[in-house]
Write a protein that holds these residues in place. Structure first.
Motif, short mmCIF file in Angstrom:
data_model
loop_
_atom_site.label_atom_id
_atom_site.label_comp_id
_atom_site.label_asym_id
_atom_site.label_seq_id
_atom_site.Cartn_x
_atom_site.Cartn_y
_atom_site.Cartn_z
N ARG A 31 0.83 -1.21 0.00
CA ARG A 31 0.00 0.00 0.00
C ARG A 31 0.85 1.26 0.00
NH1 ARG A 31 -2.94 -3.21 3.75
NH2 ARG A 31 -1.87 -2.19 5.49
N ALA A 32 2.00 1.21 0.69
CA ALA A 32 2.83 2.41 0.85
C ALA A 32 3.95 2.51 -0.17
CB ALA A 32 3.42 2.44 2.26
N ARG A 33 4.08 1.52 -1.05
CA ARG A 33 5.26 1.45 -1.91
C ARG A 33 5.49 2.72 -2.71
NH1 ARG A 33 5.75 -3.34 -6.31
NH2 ARG A 33 3.72 -2.50 -6.93
N GLU A 34 4.49 3.19 -3.43
CA GLU A 34 4.70 4.36 -4.29
C GLU A 34 4.99 5.61 -3.46
OE1 GLU A 34 1.51 4.85 -7.00
OE2 GLU A 34 1.91 2.97 -8.08
N ASP A 35 4.33 5.75 -2.33
CA ASP A 35 4.56 6.93 -1.49
C ASP A 35 5.97 6.91 -0.90
OD1 ASP A 35 2.05 7.95 -1.95
OD2 ASP A 35 1.16 6.96 -0.21
N ILE A 36 6.43 5.72 -0.52
CA ILE A 36 7.80 5.62 0.00
C ILE A 36 8.80 5.90 -1.11
CG2 ILE A 36 9.51 4.06 1.01
CD1 ILE A 36 7.25 2.68 2.51
N ASP A 37 8.54 5.39 -2.29
CA ASP A 37 9.42 5.70 -3.44
C ASP A 37 9.54 7.21 -3.62
OD1 ASP A 37 9.99 3.09 -4.13
OD2 ASP A 37 8.47 2.95 -5.70
N ALA A 38 8.44 7.92 -3.44
CA ALA A 38 8.40 9.36 -3.72
C ALA A 38 9.23 10.18 -2.75
CB ALA A 38 6.96 9.86 -3.72
N ILE A 39 9.49 9.66 -1.53
CA ILE A 39 10.28 10.44 -0.56
C ILE A 39 11.71 9.93 -0.46
CG2 ILE A 39 8.23 11.03 0.78
CD1 ILE A 39 9.20 8.97 2.90
N ASN A 40 12.11 9.05 -1.36
CA ASN A 40 13.44 8.44 -1.31
C ASN A 40 14.50 9.43 -1.82
OD1 ASN A 40 14.97 5.83 -3.35
ND2 ASN A 40 15.70 6.78 -1.49
N GLN A 198 18.28 14.79 11.66
CA GLN A 198 19.52 14.05 11.88
C GLN A 198 20.35 13.89 10.61
OE1 GLN A 198 17.21 10.70 13.55
NE2 GLN A 198 18.54 10.83 15.34
N LEU A 199 19.70 13.96 9.47
CA LEU A 199 20.39 13.72 8.20
C LEU A 199 20.12 14.89 7.26
CD1 LEU A 199 22.16 11.61 6.83
CD2 LEU A 199 20.09 10.46 6.04
N ALA A 200 21.19 15.56 6.85
CA ALA A 200 21.05 16.80 6.08
C ALA A 200 20.25 16.62 4.79
CB ALA A 200 22.43 17.37 5.77
N ALA A 201 20.47 15.50 4.10
CA ALA A 201 19.77 15.30 2.83
C ALA A 201 18.27 15.25 3.04
CB ALA A 201 20.25 14.00 2.17
N LEU A 202 17.84 14.65 4.14
CA LEU A 202 16.41 14.60 4.44
C LEU A 202 15.88 15.97 4.82
CD1 LEU A 202 16.31 11.33 6.62
CD2 LEU A 202 15.99 11.55 4.15
N ASP A 209 13.07 9.61 6.49
CA ASP A 209 13.83 8.57 5.81
C ASP A 209 12.90 7.52 5.21
OD1 ASP A 209 16.39 7.11 5.24
OD2 ASP A 209 15.38 5.61 6.49
N ALA A 210 13.09 7.21 3.95
CA ALA A 210 12.20 6.28 3.26
C ALA A 210 12.32 4.87 3.82
CB ALA A 210 12.51 6.29 1.76
N GLY A 211 13.56 4.41 4.06
CA GLY A 211 13.74 3.08 4.61
C GLY A 211 13.12 2.95 5.98
N GLY A 212 13.30 3.98 6.80
CA GLY A 212 12.69 3.99 8.13
C GLY A 212 11.18 3.96 8.05
N PRO A 235 -1.03 8.70 6.38
CA PRO A 235 -0.29 8.94 5.13
C PRO A 235 1.20 8.81 5.38
CG PRO A 235 -1.02 11.02 6.08
CD PRO A 235 -1.66 9.93 6.91
N VAL A 236 1.94 8.44 4.34
CA VAL A 236 3.39 8.38 4.48
C VAL A 236 3.89 9.77 4.78
CG1 VAL A 236 5.55 8.00 3.25
CG2 VAL A 236 3.67 6.37 3.00
N PRO A 237 4.63 9.95 5.88
CA PRO A 237 5.09 11.30 6.24
C PRO A 237 5.97 11.90 5.15
CG PRO A 237 5.45 9.74 8.04
CD PRO A 237 5.10 8.94 6.83
N GLY A 238 5.69 13.11 4.82
CA GLY A 238 6.54 13.81 3.85
C GLY A 238 7.35 14.87 4.56
N ARG A 239 6.90 16.08 4.47
CA ARG A 239 7.60 17.18 5.13
C ARG A 239 7.35 17.10 6.63
NH1 ARG A 239 9.83 21.78 3.42
NH2 ARG A 239 9.75 23.61 4.75
#
Length: 556
Positions: A31-40, A198-202, A209-212, A235-239
């Motif tokens: 269910r979350a695959r596409e949303d997780i892809d989008a925040i990777n 914790q992570l500048a790129a995020l 973090d997408a993996g998290g 919803p998959v957390p974005g911002r």
């Protein structure tokens, strides 16, 4: 997607609960695959973390289902030990990408603890207490940290660590397995929300973090399996935090290696230790998971051939996957590349060669048929709207066509070029133009493949009748366009006879692909032979690597 099992509030972790956990985790990741892809966006903004986690969980679930077999009424259930070990092994075999590889190691850590007997003597088969589940989550986090060459906080490792600590605290308070699972899930969600700080790129992209995020879904499925209560749909957390966001979320990403290399490896633990050092010097995002002689190796490098060769030195690598990240995926978060090439190749050296040219590769070994699912996975890994498929052999065309049909259902435009040899695939790849239209590119690549005559040298395994006469076991067979044209006793002399026949109808370029046992002197002699008899013909030579034929010849 496999049938989603309905959880029962058993509050104990047995084999059936693990099966339910696996099914629910797979469904949640689906269910979350596409949303997780989008925040990777980390470690590479290639928009595939959700897909990689899903495919890893799918492989694990299939292995677990196979361990149960066809369970019928009155059939004794699989033991907890069998269930968790099958689950972890399936994840190891099917791990995809950085996140999927870490997930596989997390499941291995869980299996190492839950596969043990309960601590108290005289209680085998008793429900697994909360403290044992907490210990399993702790071992999982420890194993995952140890598998990553350079652990970084703000990733799924951080989320796993927070879940483990909360689980231990719940177990210390005499919590049940469901209590431990709920505490771990809540802590993981809280830790995930903190990752952008914790992570500048995020932080720059304003995402967690997408993996998290995927790991939170897996832990939510654990709580649901043990309690019967479904986590609230979120919803998959974005911002997640108010941070400045540049016009291009990934514009400040440092340039990194261009290729992802993944393979399974049969090797000793000592050899893997040396391999880690070698790969660590070649690239980054190094994760090596597994044990007991079987490992899954993941690394990002600029020289995929060197990464594969390092595996050859350590042991026996197979299921080698080389993926080019692509400039498009580096420039745009969540965007698919417009076009990619997927090539099936019979040799590790050829896989590295095609990978360096930008193709997503699938390695085929002699006598081992490729499953359609593996080809579909390769198309998914290419992560493109349009895919040109090079099957590499006539026998693979039906499987390639079936894989293309499945990919089209997902909205990917796929064209299968009827290559019958790896050298035809090389010729097609040489004229690939990702900037042209899809139809023009397919026509040009098809024409290049069709204009390439192909030859192969093989050694006869038994006496048999051929189009060139009767051969004996050990004879060298020279094939042209799939038919035996020459029977000889010496590889080089037979190759010269094949080349003479192939060049009789003209040609501008000869491609030689040498097998692993063929010395360089053979290539030198064949190059001289071509130069002496055909001054206007150029010759290029490559090493096919392990699993390739003794010699492949292409004439364009």
């Amino acid at each position: 997607m496999p049938h989603e099992l309905q959880p029962q509030p058993t509050d104990e972790l047995d084999a059936e609960a693990v099966r339910t956990w696996s099914s629910l985790a797979l469904a949640a990741l689906g269910r979350a695959r596409e949303d997780i892809d989008a925040i990777n966006v980390y470690p590479v903004a290639d928009a595939d973390t959700g897909t990689n986690l899903y495919l890893t969980a799918e492989s694990a679930d299939l292995a677990l289902t196979a361990a149960f077999g066809k369970v019928t009424e009155g059939t004794a259930p699989t033991s907890l030990d069998q269930a968790v070990r099958a689950w972890a092994h399936g994840a190891l075999l099917g791990a995809r990408g950085n996140s999927g590889t870490i997930l596989a190691q997390l499941l291995r850590g869980v299996a190492e603890v839950l596969g043990e007997q309960p601590d108290e003597p005289g209680q085998p088969g008793e429900p697994v207490p909360g403290r044992l589940l907490a210990r399993a989550l702790t071992r999982a986090a420890q194993e995952a940290y140890a598998a990553v060459a350079h652990p970084v906080e703000g990733t799924m490792l951080t989320v796993a660590g927070a879940a483990a600590r909360a689980g231990e605290a719940a177990a210390a308070a005499a919590g049940s397995p469901a209590d431990v699972a709920r505490a771990a899930y809540d802590a993981a969600r809280a830790a995930l929300a903190e990752t952008p700080g914790q992570l500048a790129a995020l932080g720059r992209a304003g995402v967690v973090d997408a993996g998290g995020c995927g790991l939170v879904a897996v832990l939510g499925a654990l709580w649901q399996a043990l309690s019967g209560q479904a986590p609230a749909v979120e919803p998959v957390p974005g911002r997640a935090v108010p941070v400045p966001q540049p016009p291009d979320p990934c514009e400040q990403e440092a340039d990194g290696p261009a290729y992802e290399v993944i393979y399974l490896l049969e090797a000793s633990e000592e050899a893997v230790g040396a391999l880690r050092e070698r790969l660590d010097g070649l690239g980054d995002s190094l994760v090596v998971v597994g044990g007991d002689g079987l490992w899954n190796v993941h690394v990002h490098v600029d020289d995929p051939g060197a990464a594969v060769e390092a595996g050859v030195v350590a042991g026996r690598p197979y299921r080698i996957r080389i993926t080019h990240f692509g400039d498009e995926r580096r420039r745009a978060r969540g965007a698919r590349a417009q076009r990619a090439v997927v090539a099936v190749v019979p040799g590790e050296g050829l896989a590295a060669l095609c990978g360096e040219a930008g193709a997503t590769t699938v390695l085929v070994r002699p006598g081992e048929p490729l499953a359609v699912a593996e080809l579909v996975d390769a198309i998914r890994r290419a992560h493109a709207r349009e895919v040109v498929f090079l099957p590499g052999g006539a026998e693979l065309r039906p499987a390639a066509a079936a894989a293309a049909e499945q990919a089209r259902v997902d909205g990917v435009r796929v064209a299968v070029i009827p290559t019958r040899s790896a050298v035809q695939g090389l010729a097609a790849l040489a004229v690939h133009d990702p900037d042209g239209t899809f139809d023009e590119d397919v026509v040009a690549m098809t024409a290049a493949a069709g204009a390439t005559r192909y030859g192969e040298l093989a050694v006869a395994e038994r006496q048999s009748f051929t189009s060139a006469g009767i051969c004996q076991a050990g004879d060298v067979l020279g094939l042209i366009d799939g038919d035996v044209a020459v029977i000889g006793s010496d590889l080089t002399e037979t190759a010269e006879a094949v080349l003479e026949r192939m060049l009789g109808s003209g040609g501008e370029l000869v491609t030689l692909v040498l097998g692993p046992e063929v010395p360089d002197a053979v290539a030198e002699r064949l190059e001289a032979y071509v130069l002496h008899g055909h001054l206007a013909v150029d010759t290029v030579t490559y090493r096919g690597g392990r699993y390739s034929a003794p010699l492949l010849i292409g004439v364009e």
